[in-house]
Design an enzyme around this catalytic site. Structure first.
Site, PDB file in Angstrom:
ATOM      1  N   HIS A 190       0.794  -1.184   0.112  1.00 36.10           N
ATOM      2  CA  HIS A 190       0.063  -0.004   0.021  1.00 36.10           C
ATOM      3  C   HIS A 190       0.915   1.313  -0.120  1.00 36.10           C
ATOM      4  CE1 HIS A 190      -3.876  -1.897   0.564  1.00 36.10           C
ATOM      5  NE2 HIS A 190      -3.273  -2.933   0.884  1.00 36.10           N
ATOM      6  N   ASP A 242      -5.584 -15.061  -8.654  1.00 33.27           N
ATOM      7  CA  ASP A 242      -7.007 -15.574  -9.017  1.00 33.27           C
ATOM      8  C   ASP A 242      -7.359 -14.911 -10.452  1.00 33.27           C
ATOM      9  OD1 ASP A 242      -6.918 -12.542  -8.598  1.00 33.27           O
ATOM     10  OD2 ASP A 242      -8.500 -12.419  -6.990  1.00 33.27           O
ATOM     11  N   HIS A 245      -6.492  -9.917  -9.746  1.00 27.09           N
ATOM     12  CA  HIS A 245      -5.640  -8.994  -9.308  1.00 27.09           C
ATOM     13  C   HIS A 245      -4.382  -8.796  -9.938  1.00 27.09           C
ATOM     14  CE1 HIS A 245      -8.128  -9.437  -5.554  1.00 27.09           C
ATOM     15  NE2 HIS A 245      -7.523  -8.442  -4.987  1.00 27.09           N
ATOM     16  N   ASP A 268      -5.497 -13.516   0.264  1.00 21.85           N
ATOM     17  CA  ASP A 268      -6.121 -12.126   0.517  1.00 21.85           C
ATOM     18  C   ASP A 268      -7.607 -12.411   0.769  1.00 21.85           C
ATOM     19  OD1 ASP A 268      -6.173  -9.756   1.109  1.00 21.85           O
ATOM     20  OD2 ASP A 268      -5.824  -8.854  -0.655  1.00 21.85           O
ATOM     21  N   LEU A 304     -10.747  -3.206  -5.797  1.00 20.31           N
ATOM     22  CA  LEU A 304     -10.793  -4.734  -5.478  1.00 20.31           C
ATOM     23  C   LEU A 304     -10.590  -4.669  -3.964  1.00 20.31           C
ATOM     24  CD1 LEU A 304      -8.399  -6.316  -8.116  1.00 20.31           C
ATOM     25  CD2 LEU A 304     -10.756  -6.555  -7.796  1.00 20.31           C
TER      26      LEU A 304
HETATM   27 ZN    ZN Z   1      -4.018  -4.815   0.733  1.00 24.61          ZN
END
Ligand code: ZN
Length: 387
Positions: A190, A242, A245, A268, A304
């Protein structure tokens, strides 16, 4: 003593990547002996498939309708069910939470996690709150905080194994030093870090990259950012395989650059995993979930919001996207995450290792799972299914 007969996989060592028939002898929760070629007559139990090391998920927010931030005690139920997906160890994860919630949350989930049976709760992953607001994704901006050593010290307990932070924020590298001093993985994520900032962070102790490519500065040909720095370096990364992502071709590229020793498959996954489409909580957000994707409305668009992915599906997807072998895919789901956590007795089928084992059928479906030598999941006959 339990003796399991079948084909088993050696993901590392001299027989790396080979599938051998024989007997795995289990005693006191550990693998006592691995006896290639031993006759089935010497065994107690057949393994109807290929035995691989149990999967370790370093990033999971919840599953089966439970969100770990909102219901820390639900970790018991999720630990009981995750062996259905081949998982034998995992790190419950929370996104940024209000400051006052950390202490009670950590106390509750640590107590519940240590008592849980099934998949082992290996510790906790704090994804935040020291994240870059420009890459907040689903995090509420008012919950993101500037790096603060005192706040960090107040927040941590000895069950925390990974903290994700944005290393470019002022003071973040002091937190990295404190995390590493305590034996906690310092993960970059992030983040808007430039390539130079990222490389400096690795030199300062950052030793993991959280969900490669997601919630980090994009890869520009003159500014590679954290994304490019992770691809170029030996720092291991989490990858969400997946097909949503990351483009499958990017997964293949990352695999070619980093290899199985540099990638940990992570799900996740959020509360919606294992549930019908609908609306589910992710921390303080409500997430819209269809068959494949979890999204949250942010700033007039959609982001997402975690995934609805299982580790066994991630292993199958990794093989499909990259052409890698079962041994390589399983390494990314077991040996590499074990190494990231410094767990010397997990991730291999070898004497002295914990008897955390998953049995996969020819399609990569989970037939049976053992954790600490106990059978914690067995698929009912006639219920073979694919997602
Ligand atoms: Zn994250």
């Amino acid at each position: 003593m339990l003796r399991l007969f079948g084909a088993f996989l050696s993901p590392m060592g001299a027989q790396a990547g080979t599938v051998t028939e024989g007997v795995i002898a289990i005693e006191g929760g550990r693998i006592a002996a691995v006896l290639p070629g031993a006759p089935p007559a010497a065994a107690d139990m057949p393994a109807a498939g290929t035995v691989v090391p149990g999967f370790i998920d370093l990033q999971i927010n919840g599953a089966y309708g439970h969100d770990f931030m909102n219901a820390p005690e639900s970790v018991v139920e999720v630990a009981r069910r995750l062996p259905e997906t081949g998982v034998t160890g995992f790190l419950p994860t929370i996104v940024a939470a209000p400051a006052a919630r950390y202490a009670p949350w950590l106390a509750a989930i640590t107590e519940a996690g240590r008592a849980a049976r099934g998949a082992c709760v290996l510790g906790l992953h704090l994804e935040g709150p020291f994240l870059n607001v420009e890459k907040k994704a689903t995090n509420r901006p008012e919950l993101l905080r500037a790096p603060d050593l005192d706040a960090l010290r107040e927040m941590l307990n000895d069950f925390v194994r990974i903290m994700t932070l944005a290393p470019e924020l002022p003071g973040a590298l002091d937190l990295v030093a404190e995390l590493r001093r305590r034996g906690i993985v310092a993960a970059a994520g992030h983040s808007m870090a430039t390539y130079d900032e990222a490389m400096a962070a690795f030199a300062a102790g950052v030793n993991y990259g959280t969900h490669l490519g997601n919630a980090m500065r994009g890869l520009h040909h003159r500014e590679l950012g954290l994304f490019g720095a992770l691809l170029a370096s030996a720092v291991p990364v989490g990858v969400i395989v997946d097909g949503i992502h990351l483009h499958p071709e990017l997964v293949r590229l990352a695999y070619r650059l980093k290899g199985a020793a540099g990638i940990t498959l992570v799900t996740d996954t959020i509360a919606a995993f294992g549930m019908p489409p609908g609306h589910y909580a992710l921390g303080t957000r409500t997430v819209e979930v269809d068959e494949t994707t979890a999204r949250v409305a942010v700033d007039g668009g959609y982001n997402l919001a975690g995934a609805v992915l299982s580790m066994d599906a991630a292993v199958r997807n990794m093989m499909a996207f990259t052409g890698c072998s079962l041994a390589e895919a399983v390494t990314m789901a077991s040996a590499t995450p074990a190494r990231v956590l410094g767990l010397a007795r997990k991730g291999q089928i070898a004497p002295g290792f914990d008897a955390d084992l998953t049995v996969l059928d020819a399609d990569g479906g989970v037939v049976m799972t053992l954790a600490g030598g106990e059978v914690v999941y067995q698929r009912a006959a006639g219920t073979e299914q694919r997602e």
